[in-house]
Design an enzyme around this catalytic site. Structure first.
Site, PDB file in Angstrom:
ATOM      1  N   CYS A 113      44.724  28.724  -5.468  1.00 10.87           N
ATOM      2  CA  CYS A 113      45.194  28.436  -6.939  1.00 10.87           C
ATOM      3  C   CYS A 113      44.317  28.915  -7.902  1.00 10.87           C
ATOM      4  O   CYS A 113      44.379  28.918  -9.197  1.00 10.87           O
ATOM      5  CB  CYS A 113      45.468  26.957  -7.088  1.00 10.87           C
ATOM      6  N   HIS A 253      44.925  25.005 -14.231  1.00  8.19           N
ATOM      7  CA  HIS A 253      45.919  25.203 -13.280  1.00  8.19           C
ATOM      8  C   HIS A 253      46.829  24.067 -13.239  1.00  8.19           C
ATOM      9  O   HIS A 253      46.512  23.006 -13.443  1.00  8.19           O
ATOM     10  CB  HIS A 253      45.189  25.322 -11.957  1.00  8.19           C
ATOM     11  N   ASN A 271      54.201  23.708  -8.652  1.00  4.05           N
ATOM     12  CA  ASN A 271      52.665  24.305  -8.461  1.00  4.05           C
ATOM     13  C   ASN A 271      52.999  25.705  -8.089  1.00  4.05           C
ATOM     14  O   ASN A 271      53.220  25.956  -6.821  1.00  4.05           O
ATOM     15  CB  ASN A 271      51.657  23.448  -7.530  1.00  4.05           C
TER      16      ASN A 271
HETATM   17  O1  UT7 Z   1      46.896  23.497  -6.037  1.00  5.35           O
HETATM   18  C1  UT7 Z   1      45.677  23.023  -5.616  1.00  5.35           C
HETATM   19  C2  UT7 Z   1      45.287  21.696  -5.997  1.00  5.35           C
HETATM   20  N1  UT7 Z   1      46.248  20.641  -5.557  1.00  5.35           N
HETATM   21  C3  UT7 Z   1      46.277  19.570  -6.074  1.00  5.35           C
HETATM   22  O2  UT7 Z   1      45.509  19.215  -7.075  1.00  5.35           O
HETATM   23  C4  UT7 Z   1      47.361  18.597  -5.665  1.00  5.35           C
HETATM   24  C5  UT7 Z   1      46.850  17.310  -5.552  1.00  5.35           C
HETATM   25  N2  UT7 Z   1      47.345  16.267  -4.873  1.00  5.35           N
HETATM   26  C6  UT7 Z   1      48.458  15.561  -5.798  1.00  5.35           C
HETATM   27  O3  UT7 Z   1      48.960  16.170  -6.528  1.00  5.35           O
HETATM   28  C7  UT7 Z   1      48.895  14.189  -5.234  1.00  5.35           C
HETATM   29  O4  UT7 Z   1      47.764  13.752  -4.323  1.00  5.35           O
HETATM   30  C8  UT7 Z   1      50.395  14.246  -4.321  1.00  5.35           C
HETATM   31  C9  UT7 Z   1      51.356  14.162  -5.529  1.00  5.35           C
HETATM   32  C10 UT7 Z   1      50.357  15.176  -3.401  1.00  5.35           C
HETATM   33  C11 UT7 Z   1      50.514  12.739  -3.833  1.00  5.35           C
HETATM   34  O5  UT7 Z   1      50.387  11.770  -4.692  1.00  5.35           O
HETATM   35  P1  UT7 Z   1      49.360  10.313  -4.482  1.00  5.35           P
HETATM   36  O6  UT7 Z   1      49.482   9.522  -5.630  1.00  5.35           O
HETATM   37  O7  UT7 Z   1      48.118  11.167  -4.097  1.00  5.35           O
HETATM   38  O8  UT7 Z   1      50.196   9.951  -3.274  1.00  5.35           O
HETATM   39  P2  UT7 Z   1      49.488   9.677  -1.711  1.00  5.35           P
HETATM   40  O9  UT7 Z   1      49.529  11.078  -1.203  1.00  5.35           O
HETATM   41  O10 UT7 Z   1      48.606   8.663  -1.762  1.00  5.35           O
HETATM   42  O11 UT7 Z   1      51.219   8.943  -1.174  1.00  5.35           O
HETATM   43  C12 UT7 Z   1      51.290   7.788  -1.866  1.00  5.35           C
HETATM   44  C13 UT7 Z   1      52.961   7.504  -0.957  1.00  5.35           C
HETATM   45  C14 UT7 Z   1      52.554   7.496   0.406  1.00  5.35           C
HETATM   46  O12 UT7 Z   1      53.256   6.442   1.002  1.00  5.35           O
HETATM   47  P3  UT7 Z   1      52.331   5.335   2.061  1.00  5.35           P
HETATM   48  O13 UT7 Z   1      51.995   5.890   2.999  1.00  5.35           O
HETATM   49  O14 UT7 Z   1      51.809   4.600   0.857  1.00  5.35           O
HETATM   50  O15 UT7 Z   1      53.435   4.398   2.392  1.00  5.35           O
HETATM   51  C15 UT7 Z   1      53.422   8.780   0.919  1.00  5.35           C
HETATM   52  O16 UT7 Z   1      53.799   8.908   2.409  1.00  5.35           O
HETATM   53  O17 UT7 Z   1      53.838   8.120  -1.323  1.00  5.35           O
HETATM   54  C16 UT7 Z   1      54.484   8.823  -0.127  1.00  5.35           C
HETATM   55  N3  UT7 Z   1      54.976  10.026  -0.233  1.00  5.35           N
HETATM   56  C17 UT7 Z   1      56.148  10.357  -0.810  1.00  5.35           C
HETATM   57  N4  UT7 Z   1      57.301   9.346  -1.218  1.00  5.35           N
HETATM   58  C18 UT7 Z   1      58.184   9.880  -1.652  1.00  5.35           C
HETATM   59  C19 UT7 Z   1      54.278  11.155  -0.241  1.00  5.35           C
HETATM   60  N5  UT7 Z   1      55.120  12.072  -0.607  1.00  5.35           N
HETATM   61  C20 UT7 Z   1      56.314  11.712  -0.864  1.00  5.35           C
HETATM   62  C21 UT7 Z   1      57.589  12.189  -1.583  1.00  5.35           C
HETATM   63  N6  UT7 Z   1      58.618  11.234  -1.858  1.00  5.35           N
HETATM   64  N7  UT7 Z   1      57.720  13.421  -1.678  1.00  5.35           N
END
Ligand code: UT7
Length: 314
Positions: A113, A253, A271
């Protein structure tokens, strides 16, 4: 002072829109979660038969047209991409051929990125050293082809697109004021695509284990992204004796709306990795958001990890 100045911007987004409602039919997710956790409403997906070099060539033609520069007058084509048409040859060579930049040398930069900011920095160095007069710098990605469409953790996040700028050697105050680049390879595993490289060459087992696809530990990446994007913005300001008030436009970004409080288009495009900054820059430029003399700060973070900034005097 000889400076590398952006004299034209262009972008291209594929026509097909994939909405959050569409994704609800593909994996166990929902519109509310996606909007609350990422700010993304929709993203673009390249058509069958449309390749990264095609997106890049469209964006490049628009940037050249705005700049009033002929493709033959370009000395350097550099593309930031992690989803090139092939592992090699470089997508930059394919773009060179497509647009007729036959007097240029061309290569790709792999910085995920941060690819556009890395590519811009390479072009700035070439221009400031006097070796290059006019460069075409591109960020172009078709992430939809390396995403695991069964993994809800990643497939809702990404989109396809390309942005390009024409950079020209000019005397004066306007142009790229500074670039700062950083990497830390100890984090490679948190965000990577293993297949098919020399560590994991093409194999049937690899396909069965979903090796070819992008893998990300989202919340670990999120924490580092927030810290690094902030650090590198502060570094750019301090090294130029500036404060936040001096900056007219800040383009970080576009990974997640919760990371951003500045120019935003992640809601419409997801993204787009190395393409996100030049697409946003072109939008802001064409919408009249940037005026001559404005200070514009570009701020990137991505797999590697890689991060960096470019400060522009427009
Ligand atoms: O481009 C390079 C840089 N990239 C970034 O900076 C991206 C960085 N990361 C993010 O944007 C975020 O971490 C995400 C959007 C990927 C995830 O958000 P989060 O607030 O960090 O959520 P999490 O990974 O802690 O997941 C929370 C919950 C999980 O469920 P449990 O384990 O708490 O039951 C996931 O399984 O959300 C669940 N989950 C979803 N639920 C519905 C993960 N993806 C989804 C989804 N729909 N698509």
């Amino acid at each position: 002072m000889r400076r590398a100045r952006i004299v034209g911007t262009g972008s291209y987004l594929p026509e097909r829109v994939l909405t959050n409602r569409d994704l609800e039919k593909m994996v166990d997710t929902n519109e509310e979660w996606i909007i609350a956790r990422t700010g993304i409403h929709e993203r673009r997906i390249a058509a069958e038969g449309e390749y990264t070099s095609d997106l890049a060539a469209h964006a490049s033609r628009r940037a050249l047209e705005m700049a009033g520069v002929a493709a033959e007058d370009i000395d350097l084509v550099v593309v930031g991409t992690i989803t090139g048409d092939f592992p090699w040859p470089a997508t930059a060579c394919l773009v060179q051929e497509a647009i007729g930049a036959k007097n240029a040398y061309a290569y790709d930069v792999s910085a995920a990125c941060s690819g556009f900011v890395y590519a811009l920095s390479a072009a700035v160095n070439a221009i400031e050293s006097g070796k290059v007069k006019k460069a075409l710098v591109i960020g172009a990605e078709i992430l939809s082809r390396i995403i695991d469409w069964t993994d809800r953790n990643t497939c809702v996040l990404f989109g396809d697109g390309a942005g390009a700028v024409v950079v020209e050697a000019q005397e004066g105050e306007s142009g790229v004021v500074s670039t700062h680049l950083h990497s830390d390879g100890s984090y490679w595993e948190l965000l990577h695509q293993a297949g098919f490289g020399s560590r994991t060459p093409a194999s049937r087992e690899g396909i069965d284990n979903r090796t070819p696809f992008l893998k990300m530990q989202g919340n670990e990446v999120f924490k580092m992204a927030v810290r690094s994007l902030a650090d590198v913005a502060v570094e750019a300001l301090q090294s130029n004796q500036l404060t936040v008030k001096d900056i007219q436009l800040f383009i970080p970004h576009q990974a997640n709306k919760r990371i951003l409080e500045a120019y935003v288009n992640v809601d419409r495009y997801g993204n787009t990795s190395g393409a996100s900054i030049p697409i946003a820059l072109d939008e802001a430029n064409r919408n009249g958001r940037i005026k001559e003399g404005d200070l514009v700060l570009l701020d990137a973070f991505g797999g590697g990890f890689t991060w960096g900034s470019a400060l522009l005097r427009w």
